[in-house]
Design a protein around this motif. Structure first.
Motif, short mmCIF file in Angstrom:
data_model
loop_
_atom_site.label_atom_id
_atom_site.label_comp_id
_atom_site.label_asym_id
_atom_site.label_seq_id
_atom_site.Cartn_x
_atom_site.Cartn_y
_atom_site.Cartn_z
N PRO A 141 50.84 41.67 50.88
CA PRO A 141 49.91 41.98 51.97
C PRO A 141 50.47 41.57 53.33
CG PRO A 141 49.16 40.07 50.76
CD PRO A 141 50.29 40.66 49.98
N ALA A 185 45.55 40.27 44.60
CA ALA A 185 44.62 41.18 43.91
C ALA A 185 45.10 42.63 43.85
CB ALA A 185 43.24 41.11 44.55
N ALA A 186 45.67 43.13 44.95
CA ALA A 186 46.07 44.55 44.99
C ALA A 186 47.22 44.86 44.04
CB ALA A 186 46.46 44.92 46.42
N GLY A 204 39.60 37.51 49.69
CA GLY A 204 39.77 37.38 48.26
C GLY A 204 41.14 36.85 47.89
N CYS A 205 41.65 37.26 46.75
CA CYS A 205 42.95 36.82 46.26
C CYS A 205 44.06 37.63 46.91
CB CYS A 205 43.02 36.98 44.74
SG CYS A 205 44.65 36.59 44.05
N CYS A 226 47.66 42.94 41.10
CA CYS A 226 47.39 42.21 39.86
C CYS A 226 46.85 43.14 38.77
CB CYS A 226 46.40 41.09 40.13
SG CYS A 226 46.00 40.10 38.67
N CYS A 269 37.83 39.33 42.53
CA CYS A 269 39.13 38.92 43.04
C CYS A 269 39.39 39.53 44.43
CB CYS A 269 40.24 39.35 42.09
SG CYS A 269 40.08 38.69 40.41
N ARG A 270 38.86 40.71 44.66
CA ARG A 270 39.11 41.42 45.92
C ARG A 270 38.17 40.99 47.05
NH1 ARG A 270 39.35 45.24 41.77
NH2 ARG A 270 41.45 46.07 41.41
N THR A 271 37.11 40.30 46.70
CA THR A 271 36.10 39.98 47.71
C THR A 271 35.87 38.50 47.95
OG1 THR A 271 34.36 40.14 46.02
CG2 THR A 271 34.86 42.14 47.29
N ALA A 297 43.01 42.10 37.94
CA ALA A 297 42.08 41.84 39.04
C ALA A 297 40.74 42.53 38.82
CB ALA A 297 42.70 42.30 40.35
N THR A 298 39.69 41.83 39.21
CA THR A 298 38.33 42.38 39.16
C THR A 298 37.81 42.52 40.59
OG1 THR A 298 37.29 40.21 39.06
CG2 THR A 298 37.94 41.21 36.96
N GLU A 299 36.61 43.05 40.73
CA GLU A 299 36.03 43.19 42.07
C GLU A 299 35.87 41.83 42.74
OE1 GLU A 299 34.90 45.03 45.41
OE2 GLU A 299 35.75 45.95 43.60
#
Length: 326
Positions: free
Chosen positions: A281, A293-294, A289-290, A296, A303-305, A299-301
């Motif tokens: 990133p 995440a993009a 978030g993590c 991974c 992880c992104r938020t 990754a779950t939702e």
């Protein structure tokens, strides 16, 4: 935090930033770790993850015209370095904390002999005579296994091979008996045989002098062979920390597992090296978030938020991930 509290070097929630035309780069974003006396700590991660900037921050070598330590604490033997005066830092650099840089040809002065450069460091910090400093320089070249050390004192960097220049850098870094040695990719420009010699030399000198080492590298093979504990960095953040055996036996963070999978192996029949898809990133933009995440695979939702917690699984093993359980 590290499982090794109360070390000779303590870094807490370090943030180092650079001003660029594209915005503020958050090169180091909340990193914490400890270094124990006599320990070898590895800091590993791909290029641009913040490893070298972390090292430069410890020695307060961030160029003030472009960057700064925005917040955090760096303590050496209990003394706060982020607020220490510049004259006091000059007395500390090269003496109590030394650094070996990536490329010795650009770190050594091309118009001064190697003996003069080592002796200058000794004179500056130990206050001995020029004759004594030259003798110390000769002792150090001999210690790092440079043959015919006394003759080599009067040679210039361009007259030495890459491996010998790196040995000179190690000799200079150790000439004032530092308590901490930071080695930033010390074998990157060397061939494999010389790499092994330099790493063996560093560990041998560590045993003789008791110096603690921070070894910065992108090479997990080097980490496995030389370190006792490992910090894994990604996008300016620490994503995992563990004793070296635990990291290789049970990598917890998906990024660490991706790095492990990308190591070439001779004992398995693999058609090609695995790669980590996607891009790191942009560090000029706030990361929600993590940071991984993009890229991974698990990754779950969430992880992104939401920023993940640093999970402690025991034994000094921690990971910055929602999917890791204590």
């Amino acid at each position: 935090m590290s499982g090794n509290s109360g070390g000779i070097l303590e870094v807490r929630d370090l943030h180092t930033q650079f001003n660029t035309l594209d915005g503020v780069v958050r090169a180091v974003d909340g990193v914490s770790f400890d270094l124990a006396r006599g320990e070898t700590l590895g800091i590993v991660g791909e290029s641009g993850c913040g490893k070298s900037v972390t090292a430069l921050s410890i020695l307060r070598l961030i160029p003030p015209e472009t960057g700064r330590i925005a917040s955090g604490s760096i303590k050496f033997e209990g003394e706060e370095l982020t607020t220490l005066g510049e004259e006091a830092m000059k007395r500390l650099r090269g003496h109590r904390i030394s650094m070996i840089f990536q490329e010795p040809m650009t770190s050594l002065n091309p118009v001064l002999t190697v003996g003069t450069q080592i002796a200058e460091n000794v004179t500056r910090h130990l206050g001995v005579s020029k004759k004594a400093a030259r003798e110390r320089a000769c002792e150090m070249l001999d210690l790092v296994r440079i043959a015919d050390a006394r003759r080599r004192l009067d040679e210039y960097p361009h007259q030495l091979s890459g491996g010998m220049r790196q040995r000179v850098m190690i000799a200079m870094a150790l000439s004032c008996d530092p308590q901490v040695l930071i080695a930033d990719e010390p074998t990157t420009a060397l061939d494999v045989t010389i790499q092994a010699q330099i790493l063996d030399l560093m560990l041998d000198l560590k045993e003789k002098t008791g110096t603690a080492i921070v070894l910065i590298t992108h090479d997990l093979g080097v980490v496995a062979e030389t370190t006792q504990r490992v910090v894994v960095m990604y996008a300016g953040r620490k994503v995992e920390e563990a004793p070296v055996e635990a990291l290789f036996d049970n990598p917890l963070h998906p990024y660490t597992r991706g790095l492990m999978a990308a190591i070439p192996r001779l004992d398995v029949d693999a058609p090609r090296l695995q790669e980590i898809p996607g891009m790191v990133p942009l560090l000029t933009r706030p990361i929600v978030g993590c940071a991984f995440a993009a890229r991974c695979p698990i990754a779950t939702e969430r992880c992104r938020t939401a920023a993940p917690p640093m999970v402690d699984v025991g034994g000094g093993h921690t990971a910055l991930c929602w999917e890791v359980t204590p």
